[in-house]
Design a protein around this motif. Sequence first.
Motif, PDB file in Angstrom:
ATOM      1  N   SER A   1       0.717  -1.123  -0.099  1.00  0.00           N
ATOM      2  CA  SER A   1       0.078  -0.008  -0.066  1.00  0.00           C
ATOM      3  C   SER A   1       1.050   1.263  -0.083  1.00  0.00           C
ATOM      4  CB  SER A   1      -1.015  -0.004   1.364  1.00  0.00           C
ATOM      5  OG  SER A   1      -0.380  -0.163   2.417  1.00  0.00           O
ATOM      6  N   PRO A   2       2.115   1.372   0.726  1.00  0.00           N
ATOM      7  CA  PRO A   2       2.724   2.414   0.493  1.00  0.00           C
ATOM      8  C   PRO A   2       3.254   2.822  -0.846  1.00  0.00           C
ATOM      9  CG  PRO A   2       3.641   1.201   2.346  1.00  0.00           C
ATOM     10  CD  PRO A   2       2.703   0.432   1.623  1.00  0.00           C
ATOM     11  N   TYR A   3       3.408   2.086  -1.895  1.00  0.00           N
ATOM     12  CA  TYR A   3       3.746   2.007  -3.044  1.00  0.00           C
ATOM     13  C   TYR A   3       2.858   2.307  -4.214  1.00  0.00           C
ATOM     14  CZ  TYR A   3       7.890  -0.388  -1.003  1.00  0.00           C
ATOM     15  OH  TYR A   3       8.796  -0.608  -0.279  1.00  0.00           O
ATOM     16  N   SER A   4       1.467   2.541  -3.646  1.00  0.00           N
ATOM     17  CA  SER A   4       0.343   2.874  -4.566  1.00  0.00           C
ATOM     18  C   SER A   4       0.534   4.150  -4.875  1.00  0.00           C
ATOM     19  CB  SER A   4      -0.912   2.429  -3.881  1.00  0.00           C
ATOM     20  OG  SER A   4      -2.117   2.935  -4.744  1.00  0.00           O
ATOM     21  N   CYS A   5       0.743   4.577  -6.240  1.00  0.00           N
ATOM     22  CA  CYS A   5       0.642   5.974  -6.410  1.00  0.00           C
ATOM     23  C   CYS A   5       0.495   6.258  -8.000  1.00  0.00           C
ATOM     24  CB  CYS A   5       2.109   6.565  -5.977  1.00  0.00           C
ATOM     25  SG  CYS A   5       2.547   8.374  -6.061  1.00  0.00           S
ATOM     26  N   PRO A   6       0.095   7.527  -8.294  1.00  0.00           N
ATOM     27  CA  PRO A   6      -0.247   7.574  -9.875  1.00  0.00           C
ATOM     28  C   PRO A   6       1.261   7.753 -10.451  1.00  0.00           C
ATOM     29  CG  PRO A   6      -1.497   9.232  -8.582  1.00  0.00           C
ATOM     30  CD  PRO A   6      -0.809   8.397  -7.508  1.00  0.00           C
ATOM     31  N   THR A   7       1.586   7.376 -11.686  1.00  0.00           N
ATOM     32  CA  THR A   7       2.631   7.383 -12.572  1.00  0.00           C
ATOM     33  C   THR A   7       2.283   7.554 -13.949  1.00  0.00           C
ATOM     34  OG1 THR A   7       4.557   6.110 -12.978  1.00  0.00           O
ATOM     35  CG2 THR A   7       2.402   4.829 -12.753  1.00  0.00           C
ATOM     36  N   ASP A   8       3.478   8.181 -14.630  1.00  0.00           N
ATOM     37  CA  ASP A   8       3.426   8.200 -16.143  1.00  0.00           C
ATOM     38  C   ASP A   8       4.140   7.193 -16.458  1.00  0.00           C
ATOM     39  OD1 ASP A   8       5.970   8.729 -15.455  1.00  0.00           O
ATOM     40  OD2 ASP A   8       6.104  10.512 -16.643  1.00  0.00           O
ATOM     41  N   SER A   9       4.251   5.962 -16.057  1.00  0.00           N
ATOM     42  CA  SER A   9       5.056   4.785 -16.405  1.00  0.00           C
ATOM     43  C   SER A   9       4.668   4.198 -17.819  1.00  0.00           C
ATOM     44  CB  SER A   9       5.215   3.644 -15.478  1.00  0.00           C
ATOM     45  OG  SER A   9       5.952   2.660 -15.922  1.00  0.00           O
TER      46      SER A   9
END
Length: 571
Positions: free
Chosen positions: A196-204
């Motif tokens: 859960s700490p790694y859940s984040c929006p990204t442009d990957s």
Amino acid sequence: MKPDELEAFAAEVNGRLDRGLGVRVGETALVSRRVHVIDPTRPYEAQVKCLADAGQVFYRRSVAGEVVHVDIFHSLADVSHYAIAQASRRAVDEFLQEARWASCASTALADFIDVQTATGGGRATGSLKYGRKSSLQTAHRGHVHLAALMPREAAGLLYYLVRDAEQVIQRQGAELRRLDRIVNDANPGGTPVDLSPYSCPTDSLLQEHAPPAKVTDDCAMMKDALDAAADFGSVSSLASFLECVAAARRRENPYALLEREYGDAEAMLARLRTLDILSGDGACLALTDKGRQMALFLRRFAREMETQMRKVIRRSGRPRITPLDKSDFTRGKVRGASVRESRTIMKAEDADFRGAVSVPGTIGEWAVRCSQQGRRGPIEPCDIRIEQAQRRARVDVCLLIDASASMAGKRIQAAKHLARYTFLTCRDRVSVLTFQDRVVTPHVIRARSHRALEQGLSRVRPAGLTPLAAGIVEAVRLLGASHHAPSMLVLLTDGIPTMNQWTGDPARDALTAAEQIAQNNIPFTCIGLAPNKGFLRRLTEIARGTLYIVEEFDRDVLAKLVKDERSRVQT
């Protein structure tokens, strides 16, 4: 590196990656196609979850073994992700030149490299304005994370990526940290990893937007379950809802249940459909294959899920919006501006494990003894003095919550979240009282366990009118029975009183009841909505407390306000 050496390096790395194992590059980097786990108590050891594919867990890719995961370890520091991204692009250029590997252009290969450090992250060729979530940044203070989508033939690029990243780390003043041991964990059981700490929006560009046909990885399932449970407030509430949908004979329409308990059924259903948990509409709601798997997962890992959910709740309290207005009517009343633990010097035999040797105190006692004896000698056990921390007394926090009909939905869920947050983030004794119609109900009295708190909150059902005066009287009585322990009363209401107590005027009765708060010198905080500011201002002024006016009851805003007020209460 020469071309033949580069080929040998790539062959060795591919050999281990193809077997699902991790490989150390140099002394500081761990490379694999799997998820890595680092135990803070063992900083020189890393674990490779051999059954958790990095591409499927992080990017929801349907095919395993496509994404290479690189972690480069260093001392705790804020390494610039801009510098790491620049180094990654430079490494791609050098690799293509040295290896004479012309299967794709330099820019195309660099487009499929993601970076993350303690300062942020994103695609190496993108804006690099992503990865700013605080928990994500904190998790990367000790290592640089790289993820790359590359063919097997380009494995030699890993050498250049690691080398150039290490140079950036050293130039920024951080020390490289040697990785002494790699543990390849192929155990199919055990507790799933909390991502859960790694859940984040990204442009990957590594992300596959189409959801996989089947989710079998426990790590991904835990992440989705936590995302869904956040809307329900607790894991048990999510599990109950899934059971309601799956039941052959439903006691209640699931849509009506969501509308009654949470207020915005359509928004919640949209999020559940996005996670591929539900299908259908209205009375025809049904669990998907993934939804049925999640229901089983919640039963199998109920305890672990509750533990992770508590971590999610503790990380709240960082609102994006601020209160519209604050009024302080404490009139200079001392409420403890400092919450630091007091310390005292005592003999060693009187101290406990929380103390530490006081060097000045010990030397002072030794000097006095030597002076009295007329000779100088060594320090003896009787001279040793301990600096002992005096533990702060627990505070009785009473949450007085308006449970009238107008509080149904998001507002009552925000109030429940406040109770959970207060209980989980401090050692205080938390009580929850609700008032509705002519009834004041003590759902939780000085909760001692999280289970007792959840059982009490599950019985809160908004309905009826607003007997504010009766609620205040009962809260004052409860706090008055705490035998001189520090106390704090928090009132959460979205309206004005509509049920009288002593006279025919409910508002006058509430103002009269507020006098009891001031008479008992109880620290008081009122949180209300803008339309009722005038009445709540008079109420708070009589109680000599603090009033916060908010646009709407937001979970994080409530948690932040009560946390700040709690720090002012004298302990």
